[in-house]
Design a protein around this motif. Structure first.
Motif, short mmCIF file in Angstrom:
data_model
loop_
_atom_site.label_atom_id
_atom_site.label_comp_id
_atom_site.label_asym_id
_atom_site.label_seq_id
_atom_site.Cartn_x
_atom_site.Cartn_y
_atom_site.Cartn_z
N PHE A 105 2.28 -10.66 29.03
CA PHE A 105 0.98 -10.03 29.27
C PHE A 105 1.02 -8.56 28.87
N ALA A 106 1.64 -8.28 27.72
CA ALA A 106 1.86 -6.90 27.28
C ALA A 106 0.58 -6.07 27.28
N GLN A 107 -0.55 -6.67 26.89
CA GLN A 107 -1.81 -5.93 26.82
C GLN A 107 -2.33 -5.57 28.21
N THR A 108 -1.81 -6.20 29.24
CA THR A 108 -2.29 -5.99 30.60
C THR A 108 -1.43 -4.99 31.38
N SER B 193 -5.65 -10.18 32.93
CA SER B 193 -5.85 -10.15 31.49
C SER B 193 -7.23 -10.69 31.12
N SER B 194 -7.63 -11.79 31.74
CA SER B 194 -8.93 -12.39 31.42
C SER B 194 -10.08 -11.48 31.82
N LEU B 195 -9.87 -10.64 32.82
CA LEU B 195 -10.89 -9.70 33.29
C LEU B 195 -10.83 -8.35 32.58
N GLY B 196 -9.85 -8.18 31.70
CA GLY B 196 -9.70 -6.91 30.99
C GLY B 196 -9.11 -5.80 31.85
N LEU B 197 -8.42 -6.18 32.92
CA LEU B 197 -7.81 -5.18 33.81
C LEU B 197 -6.39 -4.86 33.36
N THR B 198 -5.95 -3.67 33.68
CA THR B 198 -4.56 -3.31 33.45
C THR B 198 -3.89 -3.10 34.80
N VAL B 199 -2.58 -3.30 34.82
CA VAL B 199 -1.84 -3.17 36.06
C VAL B 199 -0.59 -2.32 35.85
N ALA B 200 -0.10 -1.79 36.95
CA ALA B 200 1.19 -1.11 36.99
C ALA B 200 2.12 -2.02 37.78
N ILE B 201 3.31 -2.21 37.27
CA ILE B 201 4.30 -3.04 37.95
C ILE B 201 5.36 -2.12 38.54
N SER B 202 5.57 -2.29 39.82
CA SER B 202 6.53 -1.44 40.52
C SER B 202 7.91 -2.08 40.56
N ILE B 203 8.90 -1.28 40.23
CA ILE B 203 10.29 -1.66 40.46
C ILE B 203 10.58 -1.07 41.84
N SER B 204 10.66 -1.92 42.82
CA SER B 204 10.61 -1.52 44.22
C SER B 204 11.76 -0.60 44.66
N ASN B 205 11.51 0.09 45.75
CA ASN B 205 12.55 0.91 46.37
C ASN B 205 13.77 0.07 46.71
N ALA B 206 13.56 -1.21 47.03
CA ALA B 206 14.70 -2.08 47.35
C ALA B 206 15.66 -2.15 46.17
N ILE B 207 15.12 -2.27 44.96
CA ILE B 207 15.98 -2.31 43.77
C ILE B 207 16.55 -0.93 43.49
N VAL B 208 15.69 0.11 43.49
CA VAL B 208 16.14 1.46 43.12
C VAL B 208 17.17 1.99 44.12
N LEU B 209 16.84 1.93 45.40
CA LEU B 209 17.68 2.57 46.41
C LEU B 209 18.80 1.66 46.91
N ASN B 210 18.46 0.45 47.28
CA ASN B 210 19.46 -0.42 47.89
C ASN B 210 20.39 -1.07 46.87
N CYS B 211 19.82 -1.65 45.82
CA CYS B 211 20.66 -2.37 44.86
C CYS B 211 21.42 -1.44 43.93
N ILE B 212 20.73 -0.44 43.39
CA ILE B 212 21.36 0.43 42.40
C ILE B 212 22.08 1.60 43.06
N HIS C 230 4.13 -14.38 39.27
CA HIS C 230 3.06 -13.41 39.02
C HIS C 230 2.21 -13.77 37.81
N ARG C 231 2.58 -14.81 37.11
CA ARG C 231 1.85 -15.17 35.88
C ARG C 231 0.37 -15.44 36.13
N THR C 232 0.05 -16.14 37.20
CA THR C 232 -1.36 -16.44 37.50
C THR C 232 -2.14 -15.16 37.72
N PHE C 233 -1.57 -14.25 38.50
CA PHE C 233 -2.22 -12.96 38.75
C PHE C 233 -2.39 -12.18 37.45
#
Length: 139
Positions: free
Chosen positions: A59-62, A13-32, A5-8
């Protein structure tokens, strides 16, 4: 591949956009919640979350927020349909979401993510109007 995901994130970051990163349902429901590690690529869920945080830290600022799952309230409803007690279903999903939040904070601590730059933590809910009453807590 971890780190893919580094390229994305760099482009955002270069465009000044911010993003939300999802911890997927697969991790939340299936793994945990269900202990099925195959859904985490065989990784321990803690290791999977730590890898996500390490990658995002560059990419903390993003990174605006972490999203824990998606419409976890519907996971409660689907458990009830399969015959699980409402209270047990609700508590199991809530416990998994809380575990993810704790793992995120611990991972942020490990990578030295400054408190003032840490992403918010949220969990998107459906607020669905369902035609059946299996999940009485929904409107």
């Amino acid at each position: 591949a971890r780190g893919a995901h580094r390229t994305f994130l760099a482009e955002c970051s270069s465009l000044g956009l911010t993003v939300a990163i999802s911890i997927s349902n697969a991790i939340v429901l299936n793994c945990i919640r269900d202990g099925k590690r195959a859904f985490c690529g065989g990784m321990d869920p803690t290791a999977a979350i730590s890898a996500i945080v390490r990658e995002a830290r560059e990419f903390a600022q993003t990174i605006l927020m972490w999203l824990i799952g998606n419409e976890l309230d519907l996971a409660i409803a689907s458990s009830i349909i399969r015959g699980e007690n409402h209270t047990i279903a609700k508590n199991r999903v809530a416990a998994a979401a809380i575990t993810v939040a704790r793992e995120l904070v611990q991972a942020e601590n490990k990578v030295g993510w400054p408190s003032s730059l840490r992403p918010m933590i949220a969990s998107p809910m459906s607020f669905a109007i369902l035609s059946w009453s299996a999940c009485k807590g929904l409107p």
